[in-house]
Enzyme design. Sequence first.
Site, PDB file in Angstrom:
ATOM      1  N   ASP A 195       0.845  -1.205   0.000  1.00  0.00           N
ATOM      2  CA  ASP A 195       0.000   0.000   0.000  1.00  0.00           C
ATOM      3  C   ASP A 195       0.880   1.255   0.000  1.00  0.00           C
ATOM      4  O   ASP A 195       2.105   1.166   0.052  1.00  0.00           O
ATOM      5  CB  ASP A 195      -0.939   0.000   1.215  1.00  0.00           C
ATOM      6  CG  ASP A 195      -0.164   0.025   2.535  1.00  0.00           C
ATOM      7  OD1 ASP A 195       0.892  -0.645   2.612  1.00  0.00           O
ATOM      8  OD2 ASP A 195      -0.586   0.717   3.475  1.00  0.00           O
ATOM      9  N   HIS A 514       1.754  -9.071  -3.000  1.00  0.00           N
ATOM     10  CA  HIS A 514       0.720  -8.027  -2.961  1.00  0.00           C
ATOM     11  C   HIS A 514       1.419  -6.667  -2.983  1.00  0.00           C
ATOM     12  O   HIS A 514       2.077  -6.283  -2.008  1.00  0.00           O
ATOM     13  CB  HIS A 514      -0.104  -8.187  -1.680  1.00  0.00           C
ATOM     14  CG  HIS A 514      -1.195  -7.168  -1.542  1.00  0.00           C
ATOM     15  ND1 HIS A 514      -2.416  -7.305  -2.185  1.00  0.00           N
ATOM     16  CD2 HIS A 514      -1.265  -6.005  -0.853  1.00  0.00           C
ATOM     17  CE1 HIS A 514      -3.180  -6.268  -1.898  1.00  0.00           C
ATOM     18  NE2 HIS A 514      -2.511  -5.461  -1.082  1.00  0.00           N
ATOM     19  N   ASP A 564       0.742 -18.035  -3.390  1.00  0.00           N
ATOM     20  CA  ASP A 564       1.424 -16.981  -4.152  1.00  0.00           C
ATOM     21  C   ASP A 564       0.411 -16.258  -5.026  1.00  0.00           C
ATOM     22  O   ASP A 564       0.376 -16.439  -6.242  1.00  0.00           O
ATOM     23  CB  ASP A 564       2.541 -17.601  -4.997  1.00  0.00           C
ATOM     24  CG  ASP A 564       3.429 -16.537  -5.627  1.00  0.00           C
ATOM     25  OD1 ASP A 564       3.340 -15.358  -5.210  1.00  0.00           O
ATOM     26  OD2 ASP A 564       4.207 -16.878  -6.536  1.00  0.00           O
ATOM     27  N   GLU A 573       2.042 -10.332   1.149  1.00  0.00           N
ATOM     28  CA  GLU A 573       2.467  -8.947   0.961  1.00  0.00           C
ATOM     29  C   GLU A 573       3.980  -8.850   1.216  1.00  0.00           C
ATOM     30  O   GLU A 573       4.605  -9.806   1.686  1.00  0.00           O
ATOM     31  CB  GLU A 573       1.689  -8.022   1.918  1.00  0.00           C
ATOM     32  CG  GLU A 573       1.831  -6.549   1.569  1.00  0.00           C
ATOM     33  CD  GLU A 573       0.728  -5.654   2.132  1.00  0.00           C
ATOM     34  OE1 GLU A 573      -0.221  -6.187   2.730  1.00  0.00           O
ATOM     35  OE2 GLU A 573       0.837  -4.424   1.966  1.00  0.00           O
TER      36      GLU A 573
HETATM   37  O1  9MR Z   1       2.450  -6.357   9.764  1.00  0.00           O
HETATM   38  C1  9MR Z   1       1.180  -5.934  10.239  1.00  0.00           C
HETATM   39  C2  9MR Z   1       0.609  -7.022  11.105  1.00  0.00           C
HETATM   40  O2  9MR Z   1       1.390  -7.179  12.270  1.00  0.00           O
HETATM   41  C3  9MR Z   1      -0.830  -6.691  11.470  1.00  0.00           C
HETATM   42  O3  9MR Z   1      -1.397  -7.790  12.149  1.00  0.00           O
HETATM   43  C4  9MR Z   1      -1.623  -6.382  10.205  1.00  0.00           C
HETATM   44  C5  9MR Z   1      -3.081  -6.025  10.476  1.00  0.00           C
HETATM   45  O4  9MR Z   1      -3.191  -4.819  11.132  1.00  0.00           O
HETATM   46  O5  9MR Z   1      -1.020  -5.325   9.514  1.00  0.00           O
HETATM   47  C6  9MR Z   1       0.277  -5.616   9.068  1.00  0.00           C
HETATM   48  O6  9MR Z   1       0.805  -4.517   8.437  1.00  0.00           O
HETATM   49  C7  9MR Z   1       0.222  -4.106   7.221  1.00  0.00           C
HETATM   50  C8  9MR Z   1      -0.314  -2.698   7.440  1.00  0.00           C
HETATM   51  O7  9MR Z   1      -1.414  -2.747   8.299  1.00  0.00           O
HETATM   52  C9  9MR Z   1      -0.635  -1.983   6.155  1.00  0.00           C
HETATM   53  N1  9MR Z   1       0.445  -2.043   5.221  1.00  0.00           N
HETATM   54  C10 9MR Z   1       0.844  -3.398   4.923  1.00  0.00           C
HETATM   55  C11 9MR Z   1       1.317  -4.094   6.173  1.00  0.00           C
HETATM   56  C12 9MR Z   1       1.851  -5.497   5.878  1.00  0.00           C
HETATM   57  O8  9MR Z   1       0.864  -6.372   5.486  1.00  0.00           O
END
Ligand code: 9MR
Length: 598
Positions: A195, A514, A564, A573
């Site tokens: 993102d 992602h 994948d 991601e």
């Molecule tokens: O790495 C983060 C994980 O620990 C959390 O459980 C999750 C849900 O809140 O979010 C992950 O981080 C994401 C973030 O919220 C938005 N950008 C992408 C991050 C990696 O997936």
Amino acid sequence: MESKIQHSLLLFVFLLATCPTVRADAGNPRVNQVGYLPSGVKTATYRTEDSEPHAWTLHKNGKAIAHGKTSAGLSDASSGDRLQQIDFSAVAVTGSGFTLRIGTSTSHAFSITPIAFRAPLYDTLKYFYHNRSGIPIATQFTGSGNTSFASNSQWARAAGHVNNAVNMGDLNVPCWEGTCRYTLNVPKGWYDAGDHGKYVVNAGISVWTLLNMFERGMFWGTTTQFEDGKLNIPESANGIPDLLDEVRWELEFMLAMQVPPGHPNSGMVHHKVHDLNWTGLPLAPDQDPQQRALVLPSTAATLNLAATAAQAARIWKGHDSVFSAQCLQAALSAWAAAHGNPVYLYRGGYDSGGGAYDDANVADEFYWAAIELYLTTRDERYLPTIDAYTISRSDFNWANTELAGLMSMATVVVPFSASRRVAAQKKIIAIANTHLLTQNASGYSVPLAVSEYDWGSNGGVANRLMLMALAYHFSGDRAYANGVTQGIDYLFGRNAFSTSFVTGEGTVVAKFPHHRFWAGALNPGFPLAPPGALIGGPNSGLQDPVALKQLAPCVARPATCWIDNIEAYSVNEVAINWNAPLAWVLDFQNHMAERSAR
Ligand code: 9MR
């Protein structure tokens, strides 16, 4: 007749599925597809229902050069696989084109060479340049530094979030409606992941990890691998180590998130900046049409700046005294502001267009920031916070930062911290012991318990390997370095999928992370990911619809909860806080390779 054919077909399929000698699944034995160090432990894993050990042979370009027997088969709780282990550590031949064979089963090819992880280190660091916000990604810098993959215009793109006609950008960003009356310029930084959000608490742990990698080099190895010119980035001729230039791009974003004097809560740091509403894939950063907004300041974000700016102040001192002083000033004012507002907790609520990164416990951030400030300033007023804290965790991540503090205390060699440094080193060794135990009980040598395959588990693995690597430095005990090697093997293919979790590194690799720009899987007008991006990996939480739909039965075998698929963001991601520890441990591997070459 027809039913007879169907019957024999069924029988054949049944035999194929159950008879172990018939099933020659691709890439079995599972190996580190990138390679092995000549001096290091070399292990691979064979998946089979058989209990009796098998004979294995090691081939080089088709010719058998070594052989041995696997261990007896054991069930692996995390994957549900029955596994036998192959130890070919004794092999000293170097080169490429090696395969391991058992009966008709053949591993993917791999190399044995002291430079196995050199290119992957630079690829992994290139990840950060590719994800810079606020600057065009220029073709000449799109290739990996020092070695490895070539520049390619497919990865070039316009600067993102610079307030052009299409996207509003990160200049003059207002606060979320009704939460403040000013705007801030918060350009630069790295996009967090797939993102376009920029989150101070994840920036903090990522910056800390990369700077700790630099400090490991300063006090326990060398930093020449990071010097000016090594990373092929725009700053590559400015006389400052390239790694520091890359990290500074993020630090300058974090510094800009601090509330300036004259405003309410000055000195505090905004928790994050991102779009008001989630965007879809594919989307180049400069095409993001959403309004950006600052989310309220928080104690957690403020202490992340205090910690990392303090760390930066001591590291930049000999490279750029002006920036060093700026960082120190920011760290001191952030620390003071956090003390004035110790419970500005971000519990969510402004997450319609970005990740939450909520954190309701900041005692660990206070401890971490106190350590970084103490190591930089020698000021004893930080000691009560440090000495009153009890370490209770054995892992760390963006929300739990106490071990970042402990690792700095243990890594940074300054005379005034000697007794605390020794105590911190002992604690790290004790923690690393618990991870070695877990790893040794795992069929794929993963330092994760069955319950620990959660969001970003691959990042969790890399973080645990950092603790083991430091334990090696502090004890000299090779068992910890072997643990690091075996953990890296898991990430590069010795796993339930026989697939490297790092894009472009290996033969059968994760290909479709992602990511809004590396979205070639959805639209050929976009590129696929460059090499060197670590995907989040197995996650039994399955917090996205694609993973949930396609993987649901996996939860009993959490190490198999991965696909994948570009849409499966909870398992596939990429993120700055996972690539940073991967770089750290690859740098350590290179250090070990060079040590034994001498
Ligand atoms: O790495 C983060 C994980 O620990 C959390 O459980 C999750 C849900 O809140 O979010 C992950 O981080 C994401 C973030 O919220 C938005 N950008 C992408 C991050 C990696 O997936």
